[in-house]
Design a protein around this motif. Structure first.
Motif, short mmCIF file in Angstrom:
data_model
loop_
_atom_site.label_atom_id
_atom_site.label_comp_id
_atom_site.label_asym_id
_atom_site.label_seq_id
_atom_site.Cartn_x
_atom_site.Cartn_y
_atom_site.Cartn_z
N ARG A 103 0.81 -1.22 0.00
CA ARG A 103 0.00 0.00 0.00
C ARG A 103 0.85 1.28 0.00
NH1 ARG A 103 -5.32 -0.70 0.31
NH2 ARG A 103 -6.23 -2.58 1.23
N ASN A 106 -1.33 4.11 -1.39
CA ASN A 106 -2.60 4.61 -0.86
C ASN A 106 -2.81 4.45 0.64
OD1 ASN A 106 -3.33 1.89 -0.40
ND2 ASN A 106 -4.56 1.74 -2.27
N GLN A 110 -6.79 5.44 3.17
CA GLN A 110 -7.79 4.46 3.58
C GLN A 110 -8.76 5.07 4.60
OE1 GLN A 110 -7.83 1.30 2.16
NE2 GLN A 110 -6.16 2.11 0.91
N ASP A 111 -10.00 4.62 4.58
CA ASP A 111 -10.99 5.12 5.54
C ASP A 111 -10.58 4.83 6.98
OD1 ASP A 111 -12.58 6.16 3.56
OD2 ASP A 111 -13.83 4.36 3.40
N LEU A 165 -8.18 2.33 -4.16
CA LEU A 165 -7.84 2.14 -2.76
C LEU A 165 -7.57 0.68 -2.41
CD1 LEU A 165 -10.41 4.60 -1.14
CD2 LEU A 165 -7.94 4.90 -1.37
N SER A 166 -7.46 -0.17 -3.41
CA SER A 166 -7.20 -1.59 -3.15
C SER A 166 -5.71 -1.84 -3.02
CB SER A 166 -7.77 -2.44 -4.28
OG SER A 166 -6.89 -2.44 -5.40
N ASP A 167 -5.34 -3.07 -2.68
CA ASP A 167 -3.93 -3.45 -2.59
C ASP A 167 -3.57 -4.43 -3.71
OD1 ASP A 167 -5.29 -5.70 -1.82
OD2 ASP A 167 -4.13 -6.06 0.01
#
Length: 547
Positions: A103, A106, A110-111, A165-167
């Motif tokens: 990550r 991002n 992340q939320d 926002l994914s990995d």
């Protein structure tokens, strides 16, 4: 041959073993201390795992392969149809997979991001840069683009936010909404302008209504179009209302390829694993981000992050070069002693280690400021120190690696060593996202536009006032300069500012001998300050991960 003895003509001895299978994080005490101090200690275990993986022989070989086999432009298929695609060596894809899995593109967005996530991400970036730097180009641009896109992405592309926002790393050619992971590139530079983006000539014509989120037709070119394989690019073009920022997807919502023509890949000095292209827009379709005429303001939201990453990347390359030579010096014998025990060599290595200590402390402090830009003084700190850090750290990179080559001698100059690749990689961070003069002008502009910058510096320096006379004198001198900063003094002022901020961090958090050594080396204007032996031992042990 005498007395039956057989002489060997190629007996190799006194040659250090190659540096491999080390832990890049646990061997760097300055980085360990800094992440704990800046509220990212919770990531230490993960950073240790990443450091072990990246320090392995397998990871280092991936970095070598990705650069030995640069990307290839595929303009047409066998039938003569336009492809405009880029083919990479498999090593590139493995490295990219690791970066996204960690990550690095991002983590803070992340939320559920934790306090210190910006610092943790910066540390991960530094570790990855020690293995391979070209793959960090798509990472840093995606990282910088995400917060802008979270605020401005047109409605028909809102389904891109989840894969951004994914990995997951997904290099397939398909609609962004259907992919598991996405990457964003950037296109600003044109032939006639370079850093002077206001002279851009690419034109944007609305296809219907004008305004945010509406589609436009782009006609023009980009002299440097970074990471052409990206799923979309942020580009600047001239609209009726002025220079504007546009979202340019590779593939349009109807599944057809956009009219983005890749003319060639740049043949660069370094950064050879990464594709940088020259491109023409042949009535390409793009969507306006924000309002017409806000292009500079919009793109600079992304530019601050990418400039910070330039400083992180150069620091990581410097750290890797130093790790290589320190490992060499612990083993290599010369004139009856190991290199590490030779007094003059100890001075050279210790000065390099001290430079990295100061850089590490300030970069992690700067990462924390970027995480807290809702606090006015933190916002000013990030605005002021990001271009200063990029100017100072990136500008020192080439000389730093050249010094490392001297420690190894001829071996360090040969391609089988890591150092030639690190040396070729160094200039790109000084040039990309604004050269040295642009960074210094940005520092001067910030000082002029934000009078509260002086108050911010006073607060930052107050805790260490009176601890070191060289620091106190240098701060008084800088305050006099800041009353009437002149453009022709921009470089000297920026260097002065950066070195003082590093000193403040070390005076507040490092041991007094180490902090005093930094002040003597950088603020006393003595070219060859001699470090005390106790400080040399402290620095070299810390740089090796020895407490």
């Amino acid at each position: 041959m005498e007395d039956g003895m057989e002489w060997q003509t190629h007996l190799v001895f006194n040659q250090p073993e190659p540096l491999s299978n080390s832990n890049l994080f646990l061997s760097d005490m300055a980085l360990q201390d800094a992440i704990t101090r800046e509220h990212a200690g919770w990531d230490a275990e993960t950073l240790s795992q990443i450091g072990l993986q990246l320090g392995s022989m397998e990871s280092l070989e991936l970095g070598r392969l990705a650069n030995a086999n640069p990307p290839e432009l595929l303009r047409y298929d066998a039938a003569g149809q336009r492809l405009d695609q880029v083919r990479f060596h498999p090593a590139w894809h493995v490295l990219m997979q690791g970066l996204l899995n960690h990550r690095v593109h991002n983590l803070p967005w992340q939320d559920d991001a934790r306090m210190g996530s910006f610092v943790a991400r910066a540390a991960r970036f530094i570790l990855h840069s020690q293995v391979e730097a070209g793959t960090l180009c798509p990472i840093t641009m995606t990282f910088g683009a995400i917060p802008l896109l979270q605020q401005t992405l047109p409605p028909q592309f809102q389904n891109w936010l989840s894969p951004l926002l994914s990995d997951r790393y997904d290099p397939h050619q398909s609609l962004g909404s259907q992919k598991r992971g996405l990457l964003i590139g950037m296109g600003m530079t044109e032939k006639q302008g370079g850093s002077d983006v206001l002279s851009n000539s690419t034109r944007a014509q609305p296809l219907g209504a004008r305004g945010h989120g509406e589609s436009y037709r782009l006609v023009g070119h980009k002299w440097f179009f970074s990471v052409p394989q990206s799923d979309a690019h942020l580009v600047l073009a001239q609209a009726e209302g002025g220079l504007s920022c546009f979202f340019l997807p590779k593939m349009l919502p109807d599944g057809t390829y956009n009219a983005i023509r890749l003319e060639r890949l740049k043949d660069k000095l370094g950064n050879r694993s990464n594709a940088s292209s020259e491109v023409e827009f042949d009535n390409a379709t793009a969507w306006l981000l924000g309002d017409e005429g806000e292009g500079i303001r919009q793109i600079l939201k992304m530019g601050g992050y990418t400039r910070f990453d330039c400083a992180l990347g150069s620091h990581g390359l410097m750290r890797r070069a130093f790790t290589v030579v320190l490992y060499h010096a612990w083993q290599r014998q010369a004139f009856g002693k190991t290199l590490i025990d030779q007094p003059l060599m100890r001075q050279v290595l210790s000065r390099m280690a001290l430079r990295l200590e100061g850089h590490t402390a300030l970069l992690m402090r700067l990462a924390r400021a970027w995480e807290n830009t809702n606090v006015i003084h933190e916002q000013i700190f990030s605005r002021l120190l990001t271009p200063a850090a990029k100017y100072r750290i990136c500008g020192q990179g080439c000389g730093f690696v050249a010094e490392a080559m001297e420690v190894l001698g001829g071996i360090g100059y040969c391609e089988q060593s890591e150092l030639p690749r690190l040396y070729r990689e160094m200039p790109v961070n000084s040039i990309w996202e604004g050269s040295g003069n642009i960074m210094c002008l940005d520092v001067l502009r910030t000082l002029h536009k934000l009078p509260a910058a002086l108050e911010m510096l006073q607060q930052a320096f107050y805790p260490v006032r009176g601890q070191n006379r060289l620091f106190d004198r240098a701060w008084r001198q800088l305050q006099l300069r800041l009353k009437n900063p002149k453009e022709e003094q921009g470089r000297a002022l920026t260097q002065h500012l950066f070195d003082l901020c590093c000193a403040a961090q070390l005076l507040q958090f490092a041991t007094p001998p180490l902090a005093d050594a930094w002040c003597s080396m950088t603020l006393d204007h003595r070219d060859q300050y001699t470090l005390p032996e106790a400080v040399c031992s402290l620095l070299l042990n810390r740089a090796s991960g020895r407490r």
